[in-house]
Design a protein around this motif. Sequence first.
Motif, PDB file in Angstrom:
ATOM      1  N   GLN A 236       0.828  -1.214   0.000  1.00 38.05           N
ATOM      2  CA  GLN A 236       0.000   0.000   0.000  1.00 38.05           C
ATOM      3  C   GLN A 236       0.861   1.262   0.000  1.00 38.05           C
ATOM      4  O   GLN A 236       0.535   2.254  -0.651  1.00 38.05           O
ATOM      5  CB  GLN A 236      -0.930  -0.003   1.217  1.00 38.05           C
ATOM      6  N   ARG A 239       2.137   1.761  -3.466  1.00 39.63           N
ATOM      7  CA  ARG A 239       1.076   2.278  -4.321  1.00 39.63           C
ATOM      8  C   ARG A 239       0.859   3.762  -4.052  1.00 39.63           C
ATOM      9  O   ARG A 239       0.679   4.562  -4.979  1.00 39.63           O
ATOM     10  CB  ARG A 239      -0.226   1.523  -4.078  1.00 39.63           C
ATOM     11  N   LYS A 242       3.579   5.757  -5.644  1.00 40.67           N
ATOM     12  CA  LYS A 242       3.410   5.761  -7.100  1.00 40.67           C
ATOM     13  C   LYS A 242       2.317   6.727  -7.517  1.00 40.67           C
ATOM     14  O   LYS A 242       2.477   7.489  -8.483  1.00 40.67           O
ATOM     15  CB  LYS A 242       3.088   4.345  -7.577  1.00 40.67           C
TER      16      LYS A 242
END
Length: 271
Positions: A236, A239, A242
């Motif tokens: 997580q 992510r 990103k």
Amino acid sequence: MAKSRFEYVREFERENHLLPQTYIVVRVDGKGFHRFSQVYEFDKPNDIEAIRVMNDAAQEVCRQIPDVLMAYGQSDEYSFLLRKDCRLYDRREMKLITLFSSLMTSAYTYYWNVAHPNNLITIDKKLVVFDARAVVYPNFTVVQDYFRWRQADCHINNLYNTTFWALVLKGGLSTSEAEQTLSGTLSKDKNEILFSRFGINYNNEPEMFKKGTVIVREVGKSLASDTPVEDLSNRQLQRLDKVMRKAEIKVYHQDIITDEEFWDSRPWLSS
């Protein structure tokens, strides 16, 4: 790292870790910018090319530091809002302010020299320098009021400068005479001077001048979450990083004082 008998000097170092789970705003300001604007011959009351360089530099700061969610700039200053859960440099104050001030300084120099190849920033003329401060705020309401305060300051300063330089450049007054003329005047008085003497309707001035510049990392509503960063899994966290890096960075010149839609439509700024 090898130890030595000189290592005791590290005991003199002190770190100020900013409070966790608070909103950090880092504000950078130009040092000696009035003199800088004279040396590099800024247009008065507003030099649109210089403003664009400031905005380009601030956008570069946002690109380099994904934890920046929003920034607001006017004149020679820019304020950057970091994520509430930001852990950059473990929230060490000195690291944060030196990072922002040095990055803003180098980015401004680069973008200025690209835009002004015949008027380069050089050490023999005058270097551009920014300092910085970091302030923590307890809740998002205070953060909103902080940015509203900076935009109100932009309006007050720009109205004064627009009127002041109209009196000097178009009215033939000296700078001291213009200061005396504006002493004690209210906003309505300045608007009247602009319109009655010079035919200038202040409402028609560019929004960039009147409202400053708002930069937002438009990450989208899907990022908003009540889950603290420390509770996220490694996947997580990857992510999140990103998403932050890929998010589009947009520039606006709009009201953030009374326009609640600006804030309501971006819940990720607060969470």
